[in-house]
Design a protein around this motif. Structure first.
Motif, PDB file in Angstrom:
ATOM      1  N   TYR A 174      19.943  15.350 -34.437  1.00 15.11           N
ATOM      2  CA  TYR A 174      19.089  15.755 -33.409  1.00 15.11           C
ATOM      3  C   TYR A 174      19.950  16.185 -32.093  1.00 15.11           C
ATOM      4  O   TYR A 174      19.646  15.690 -30.888  1.00 15.11           O
ATOM      5  CB  TYR A 174      18.109  14.521 -32.949  1.00 15.11           C
ATOM      6  CG  TYR A 174      17.152  14.598 -34.071  1.00 15.11           C
ATOM      7  CD1 TYR A 174      15.920  15.232 -33.871  1.00 15.11           C
ATOM      8  CD2 TYR A 174      16.897  13.860 -35.326  1.00 15.11           C
ATOM      9  CE1 TYR A 174      14.633  15.188 -34.576  1.00 15.11           C
ATOM     10  CE2 TYR A 174      15.871  13.818 -35.955  1.00 15.11           C
ATOM     11  CZ  TYR A 174      14.752  14.656 -35.875  1.00 15.11           C
ATOM     12  OH  TYR A 174      13.775  14.757 -36.659  1.00 15.11           O
ATOM     13  N   PRO A 182       8.140  18.952 -35.114  1.00 13.05           N
ATOM     14  CA  PRO A 182       9.132  17.970 -35.424  1.00 13.05           C
ATOM     15  C   PRO A 182       8.249  16.900 -36.316  1.00 13.05           C
ATOM     16  O   PRO A 182       7.068  16.705 -36.129  1.00 13.05           O
ATOM     17  CB  PRO A 182       9.638  17.277 -34.211  1.00 13.05           C
ATOM     18  CG  PRO A 182       8.559  17.475 -33.383  1.00 13.05           C
ATOM     19  CD  PRO A 182       7.994  19.010 -33.625  1.00 13.05           C
ATOM     20  N   PRO A 209       9.949  27.180 -32.000  1.00  7.78           N
ATOM     21  CA  PRO A 209      10.571  26.463 -33.242  1.00  7.78           C
ATOM     22  C   PRO A 209       9.770  26.931 -34.481  1.00  7.78           C
ATOM     23  O   PRO A 209       8.535  27.251 -34.394  1.00  7.78           O
ATOM     24  CB  PRO A 209      10.118  24.933 -32.604  1.00  7.78           C
ATOM     25  CG  PRO A 209       9.164  25.041 -31.815  1.00  7.78           C
ATOM     26  CD  PRO A 209       9.538  26.494 -31.130  1.00  7.78           C
ATOM     27  N   TRP A 226      15.442  20.567 -33.291  1.00 12.56           N
ATOM     28  CA  TRP A 226      15.139  19.735 -32.130  1.00 12.56           C
ATOM     29  C   TRP A 226      16.136  18.915 -31.812  1.00 12.56           C
ATOM     30  O   TRP A 226      16.861  18.410 -32.469  1.00 12.56           O
ATOM     31  CB  TRP A 226      13.769  18.996 -32.253  1.00 12.56           C
ATOM     32  CG  TRP A 226      12.659  19.711 -32.859  1.00 12.56           C
ATOM     33  CD1 TRP A 226      12.289  20.227 -34.181  1.00 12.56           C
ATOM     34  CD2 TRP A 226      11.544  20.027 -32.136  1.00 12.56           C
ATOM     35  NE1 TRP A 226      11.058  20.716 -34.165  1.00 12.56           N
ATOM     36  CE2 TRP A 226      10.848  20.794 -32.854  1.00 12.56           C
ATOM     37  CE3 TRP A 226      11.232  20.027 -30.702  1.00 12.56           C
ATOM     38  CZ2 TRP A 226       9.467  21.432 -32.332  1.00 12.56           C
ATOM     39  CZ3 TRP A 226      10.020  20.571 -30.202  1.00 12.56           C
ATOM     40  CH2 TRP A 226       9.260  21.298 -30.986  1.00 12.56           C
ATOM     41  N   PRO A 252       7.146  16.477 -28.071  1.00 12.05           N
ATOM     42  CA  PRO A 252       7.843  17.580 -27.806  1.00 12.05           C
ATOM     43  C   PRO A 252       7.100  17.897 -26.562  1.00 12.05           C
ATOM     44  O   PRO A 252       6.034  17.915 -26.147  1.00 12.05           O
ATOM     45  CB  PRO A 252       7.516  18.714 -28.768  1.00 12.05           C
ATOM     46  CG  PRO A 252       7.274  18.105 -30.108  1.00 12.05           C
ATOM     47  CD  PRO A 252       6.506  16.745 -29.637  1.00 12.05           C
ATOM     48  N   LEU A 273      12.359  15.421 -26.071  1.00 12.33           N
ATOM     49  CA  LEU A 273      12.425  16.199 -27.309  1.00 12.33           C
ATOM     50  C   LEU A 273      12.347  17.777 -27.195  1.00 12.33           C
ATOM     51  O   LEU A 273      11.195  17.940 -26.803  1.00 12.33           O
ATOM     52  CB  LEU A 273      11.512  15.674 -28.393  1.00 12.33           C
ATOM     53  CG  LEU A 273      11.784  15.964 -29.924  1.00 12.33           C
ATOM     54  CD1 LEU A 273      13.165  15.374 -30.338  1.00 12.33           C
ATOM     55  CD2 LEU A 273      10.686  15.457 -30.747  1.00 12.33           C
ATOM     56  N   THR A 274      13.356  18.227 -27.189  1.00 15.23           N
ATOM     57  CA  THR A 274      13.196  19.775 -26.972  1.00 15.23           C
ATOM     58  C   THR A 274      13.634  20.682 -27.962  1.00 15.23           C
ATOM     59  O   THR A 274      14.645  20.502 -28.609  1.00 15.23           O
ATOM     60  CB  THR A 274      14.244  20.228 -25.605  1.00 15.23           C
ATOM     61  OG1 THR A 274      15.466  20.019 -26.126  1.00 15.23           O
ATOM     62  CG2 THR A 274      13.678  19.329 -24.565  1.00 15.23           C
ATOM     63  N   PRO A 275      12.993  21.679 -28.050  1.00 14.09           N
ATOM     64  CA  PRO A 275      13.343  22.780 -29.519  1.00 14.09           C
ATOM     65  C   PRO A 275      14.745  23.617 -29.393  1.00 14.09           C
ATOM     66  O   PRO A 275      15.040  23.771 -28.024  1.00 14.09           O
ATOM     67  CB  PRO A 275      12.274  23.586 -29.338  1.00 14.09           C
ATOM     68  CG  PRO A 275      11.745  23.843 -28.057  1.00 14.09           C
ATOM     69  CD  PRO A 275      11.837  22.345 -27.292  1.00 14.09           C
TER      70      PRO A 275
END
Length: 445
Positions: free
Chosen positions: A427, A360, A356, A436, A336, A349-351
């Motif tokens: 996702y 993940p 969050p 995520w 992330p 990869l973004t929340p």
């Protein structure tokens, strides 16, 4: 805004030298490529007399034993003329000179500096003259070049963020030397200029004097021929642009359309396409045969033409220009907040929430190993990735490069994304189930 120079100083130079320099287009800054030799030293004097926004650029290749003295000469000259000087030292290794030799390696290093230094609206002046143009045309002729090369050096062209100008291409070297000696100019001689080991020096000292004596109008004749080649080259490019509009689709060439062209038009179009991408033309012994094999081959064949950093390939009725791409040799983890570069793709990869609820699961990125399957819906049937990619029309060479993204769990590995072609709803979307969001983008997006 165009900046005028010192009127008194400007009027002291002959019209054939002053005119092309004083009539340059408007610019933010005028840089004179200053080597310290006769031609560039004289050009700096004239440019400084005609314009106020002049500075000098000296590139020290550190190849000659007197390179430090030459650099100091340039510094003293610019101080005397009250012209700012930028000095760039470059390293040109003999072992890295390549097939073009040390001369070509030094030229490439020089132009790398030009592109880096030139800003928007800048003009770079180079002191090439009519004798240099003849040398260039003869040199390229002996190397077997086409009309593009025989057009010689253009008077102006884009370079980096600015533009390059050669205001004295119509002036002979004898004329420049005459003016320089008349005004008592000093300059530095490059020791390598007398060495016949270099091809251009051989032409300059051993070939051109005899040609000029036999044909006194040689410079004008070659200038005329070079201009005719430049016009022919321009028309060839224009024809290729028009045929590209008729034969291309989404950046590729339709084979059915290009097959309707003559072999000469096919070659012209493909060469224009390669040139437009900023790539070097492949060194082929027989372009016609190689291109015919590529264009006319049956659908079950996979011919290709390989160039420096790219290849020409065909797939399902289209001709592709495919840049060489390197991807990681091993799988890589996607964490992330960090961007992973995978060939032309970037992965993040973004929340979906500011904070969050949970980290993940481990996310792994890899290329195809064979036998992969993907599941479009949770609980649904899985499908062969190979078959799905074929249905999507993804060319074979891209299938091997695609980043495959896996959601890792104890004892299992689930495919959740295939490049930028598909991503699991866990996702993706406005509210990913995993909390995520996986973002996969390609450079051309």
């Amino acid at each position: 805004m165009k900046a005028g120079g010192n009127t008194a100083r400007e009027s002291g130079w002959p019209d054939d030298l002053r005119g092309p320099v004083s009539s340059l287009p408007d610019s933010s800054r005028i840089l004179v490529a200053l080597s310290g030799g006769l031609d560039s030293t004289l050009l700096l004097y004239v440019a400084a007399a005609c314009h106020r926004n002049v500075c000098a650029l000296h590139i020290n290749h550190q190849l000659q034993p007197n390179h430090s003295q030459t650099e100091q000469f340039c510094r003293s000259l610019c101080e005397r003329l009250a012209v700012p000087l930028l000095v760039e030292r470059v390293d040109v290794a003999v072992g890295e000179s390549g097939s073009g030799g040390l001369e070509e390696a030094a030229r490439l290093a020089r132009y790398d500096v030009f592109r880096r230094v030139l800003g928007a609206g800048d003009l770079l002046l180079m002191a090439h003259h009519a004798d240099d143009q003849v040398e260039t045309v003869l040199f390229r002729l002996l190397r077997g070049t086409g009309v593009t090369g025989l057009a010689g050096m253009p008077e102006s062209r884009r370079l980096g963020q600015g533009a390059l100008f050669r205001p004295w291409l119509a002036v002979s070297r004898d004329r420049l030397e005459q003016v320089a000696r008349d005004v008592g100019l000093s300059w530095v001689e490059d020791p390598s200029n007398t060495s016949l080991a270099f091809d251009r020096n051989y032409l300059r000292h051993a070939v051109l004097p005899g040609l000029k004596e036999r044909w006194p109008g040689l410079l004008k004749r070659v200038e005329h021929s070079a201009r005719a080649c430049a016009e022919s080259d321009t028309l060839s490019h224009r024809l290729a642009e028009l045929q590209w509009q008729m034969c291309s689709d989404s950046g590729q060439l339709r084979l059915a359309s290009i097959q309707a062209l003559s072999p000469l038009e096919q070659r012209n179009l493909v060469r224009w396409w390669i040139h437009r991408q900023g790539l070097k033309m492949p060194a082929l012994a027989d372009w016609d045969q190689s291109l015919a094999e590529l264009v006319q081959a049956g659908e079950d064949r996979t011919p290709e033409i390989r160039g420096d950093g790219f290849s020409l390939r065909r797939y399902r009725g289209y001709l592709y220009l495919v840049p060489n791409v390197e991807v990681p040799a091993h799988s890589a983890g996607l964490e992330p907040g960090r961007t992973l570069q995978w060939g032309p793709w970037t992965l993040r990869l973004t929340p979906t929430a500011t904070t969050p609820e949970a980290a993940p699961p481990p996310i792994r990125v890899s290329t195809r190993q064979g036998g992969e399957r993907l599941r479009f819906e949770e609980g649904g049937h899985s499908r062969s990735l190979k078959t799905w990619l074929q249905e999507q029309g993804v060319p074979p060479w891209e299938r091997a490069l695609l980043p495959l993204v896996y959601h890792e769990t104890p004892g299992a590995s689930e495919l959740i994304a295939v490049g930028d072609l598909w991503c699991s709803e866990q996702y993706s979307g406005s509210a990913p189930a995993a909390g995520w969001r996986l973002i996969v983008e390609r450079d051309c997006d």
